[in-house]
Design a protein around this motif. Structure first.
Motif, PDB file in Angstrom:
ATOM      1  N   VAL A   1       0.814  -1.218   0.000  1.00 17.17           N
ATOM      2  CA  VAL A   1       0.000   0.000   0.000  1.00 17.17           C
ATOM      3  C   VAL A   1       0.849   1.270   0.000  1.00 17.17           C
ATOM      4  O   VAL A   1       0.332   2.368   0.189  1.00 17.17           O
ATOM      5  CB  VAL A   1      -0.990   0.016   1.182  1.00 17.17           C
ATOM      6  N   ALA A   2       2.131   1.148  -0.228  1.00 15.73           N
ATOM      7  CA  ALA A   2       3.037   2.295  -0.175  1.00 15.73           C
ATOM      8  C   ALA A   2       2.702   3.365  -1.215  1.00 15.73           C
ATOM      9  O   ALA A   2       2.948   4.541  -0.994  1.00 15.73           O
ATOM     10  CB  ALA A   2       4.477   1.832  -0.348  1.00 15.73           C
ATOM     11  N   LEU A   3       2.138   2.986  -2.347  1.00 19.72           N
ATOM     12  CA  LEU A   3       1.836   3.936  -3.420  1.00 19.72           C
ATOM     13  C   LEU A   3       0.417   4.487  -3.347  1.00 19.72           C
ATOM     14  O   LEU A   3      -0.022   5.189  -4.258  1.00 19.72           O
ATOM     15  CB  LEU A   3       2.045   3.268  -4.781  1.00 19.72           C
ATOM     16  N   LEU A   4      -0.297   4.196  -2.278  1.00 18.64           N
ATOM     17  CA  LEU A   4      -1.678   4.641  -2.127  1.00 18.64           C
ATOM     18  C   LEU A   4      -1.767   6.164  -2.196  1.00 18.64           C
ATOM     19  O   LEU A   4      -0.994   6.864  -1.543  1.00 18.64           O
ATOM     20  CB  LEU A   4      -2.230   4.138  -0.793  1.00 18.64           C
ATOM     21  N   SER A   5      -2.701   6.682  -3.004  1.00 20.52           N
ATOM     22  CA  SER A   5      -2.855   8.123  -3.207  1.00 20.52           C
ATOM     23  C   SER A   5      -4.324   8.434  -3.484  1.00 20.52           C
ATOM     24  O   SER A   5      -5.138   7.518  -3.641  1.00 20.52           O
ATOM     25  CB  SER A   5      -1.982   8.575  -4.375  1.00 20.52           C
ATOM     26  N   PRO A   6      -4.683   9.717  -3.590  1.00 18.70           N
ATOM     27  CA  PRO A   6      -6.066  10.075  -3.886  1.00 18.70           C
ATOM     28  C   PRO A   6      -6.595   9.597  -5.242  1.00 18.70           C
ATOM     29  O   PRO A   6      -7.785   9.706  -5.501  1.00 18.70           O
ATOM     30  CB  PRO A   6      -6.054  11.612  -3.816  1.00 18.70           C
ATOM     31  N   SER A   7      -5.753   9.073  -6.083  1.00 21.56           N
ATOM     32  CA  SER A   7      -6.263   8.533  -7.346  1.00 21.56           C
ATOM     33  C   SER A   7      -6.916   7.158  -7.149  1.00 21.56           C
ATOM     34  O   SER A   7      -7.593   6.667  -8.044  1.00 21.56           O
ATOM     35  CB  SER A   7      -5.142   8.436  -8.386  1.00 21.56           C
ATOM     36  N   TYR A   8      -6.731   6.561  -5.983  1.00 16.55           N
ATOM     37  CA  TYR A   8      -7.339   5.273  -5.656  1.00 16.55           C
ATOM     38  C   TYR A   8      -8.651   5.508  -4.918  1.00 16.55           C
ATOM     39  O   TYR A   8      -8.994   6.638  -4.584  1.00 16.55           O
ATOM     40  CB  TYR A   8      -6.399   4.450  -4.774  1.00 16.55           C
ATOM     41  N   ARG A   9      -9.382   4.435  -4.641  1.00 19.11           N
ATOM     42  CA  ARG A   9     -10.597   4.512  -3.844  1.00 19.11           C
ATOM     43  C   ARG A   9     -10.734   3.231  -3.022  1.00 19.11           C
ATOM     44  O   ARG A   9     -10.020   2.252  -3.259  1.00 19.11           O
ATOM     45  CB  ARG A   9     -11.823   4.735  -4.723  1.00 19.11           C
ATOM     46  N   ILE A  10     -11.646   3.268  -2.043  1.00 19.26           N
ATOM     47  CA  ILE A  10     -11.859   2.113  -1.167  1.00 19.26           C
ATOM     48  C   ILE A  10     -13.288   1.630  -1.337  1.00 19.26           C
ATOM     49  O   ILE A  10     -14.233   2.423  -1.358  1.00 19.26           O
ATOM     50  CB  ILE A  10     -11.577   2.476   0.302  1.00 19.26           C
ATOM     51  N   SER A  11     -13.431   0.313  -1.442  1.00 24.44           N
ATOM     52  CA  SER A  11     -14.740  -0.315  -1.486  1.00 24.44           C
ATOM     53  C   SER A  11     -14.926  -1.086  -0.180  1.00 24.44           C
ATOM     54  O   SER A  11     -14.083  -1.899   0.194  1.00 24.44           O
ATOM     55  CB  SER A  11     -14.818  -1.276  -2.676  1.00 24.44           C
ATOM     56  N   TYR A  12     -16.035  -0.778   0.502  1.00 25.73           N
ATOM     57  CA  TYR A  12     -16.334  -1.472   1.759  1.00 25.73           C
ATOM     58  C   TYR A  12     -17.844  -1.499   1.960  1.00 25.73           C
ATOM     59  O   TYR A  12     -18.506  -0.473   1.826  1.00 25.73           O
ATOM     60  CB  TYR A  12     -15.660  -0.776   2.950  1.00 25.73           C
ATOM     61  N   GLY A  13     -18.376  -2.650   2.273  1.00 24.49           N
ATOM     62  CA  GLY A  13     -19.797  -2.782   2.557  1.00 24.49           C
ATOM     63  C   GLY A  13     -20.690  -2.383   1.399  1.00 24.49           C
ATOM     64  O   GLY A  13     -21.783  -1.865   1.614  1.00 24.49           O
ATOM     65  N   GLY A  14     -20.230  -2.592   0.183  1.00 25.18           N
ATOM     66  CA  GLY A  14     -21.030  -2.262  -0.979  1.00 25.18           C
ATOM     67  C   GLY A  14     -21.033  -0.774  -1.317  1.00 25.18           C
ATOM     68  O   GLY A  14     -21.787  -0.338  -2.182  1.00 25.18           O
ATOM     69  N   LYS A  15     -20.198   0.009  -0.648  1.00 25.67           N
ATOM     70  CA  LYS A  15     -20.130   1.451  -0.888  1.00 25.67           C
ATOM     71  C   LYS A  15     -18.726   1.827  -1.343  1.00 25.67           C
ATOM     72  O   LYS A  15     -17.759   1.152  -1.015  1.00 25.67           O
ATOM     73  CB  LYS A  15     -20.496   2.220   0.373  1.00 25.67           C
TER      74      LYS A  15
END
Length: 108
Positions: A70-84
């Motif tokens: 996860v070292a390259l994680l930035s605002p260009s990514y997103r998170i999916s959790y609980g169908g949201k």
């Protein structure tokens, strides 16, 4: 860090560029990493104008373990959790072991 507090499985998605049937470049989302996280939801939502509509957002913070994955994680990514889907606003390093991922969830 209390590893026992990382009790939610979340999917980090990264953007990939795809060309559709009409030759147009579109964004598709694919799984970048699946990690354990702790979630901190704020009690209130904020509102602002977006495309001339009043839209509500809820601030949600995910705490995850720091790793090379996860070292390259930035605002260009997103998170999916609980169908949201949670849009990443920023990533902060907390010590050497954790990342604080600040997100917004669109509230309908």
């Amino acid at each position: 860090m209390n590893i026992g507090s990382l009790d939610r499985r979340v999917i980090i998605q990264g953007p990939t560029s795809v060309i559709n049937d009409y030759g147009e470049r579109t964004v598709s989302w694919s799984t970048y990493a699946t990690v354990w996280a702790a979630i901190d939801r704020k009690d209130s939502a904020s509102q602002r104008n977006s495309a001339e509509q009043l839209v509500s957002f809820q601030s949600v913070t995910f705490m995850i373990r720091q790793s090379s994955q996860v070292a390259l994680l930035s605002p260009s990514y997103r998170i999916s959790y609980g169908g949201k889907i949670y849009e990443i606003l920023g990533v902060q390093e907390v010590g050497r072991e954790q990342l604080r991922v600040i997100t917004e969830l669109l509230v309908n």
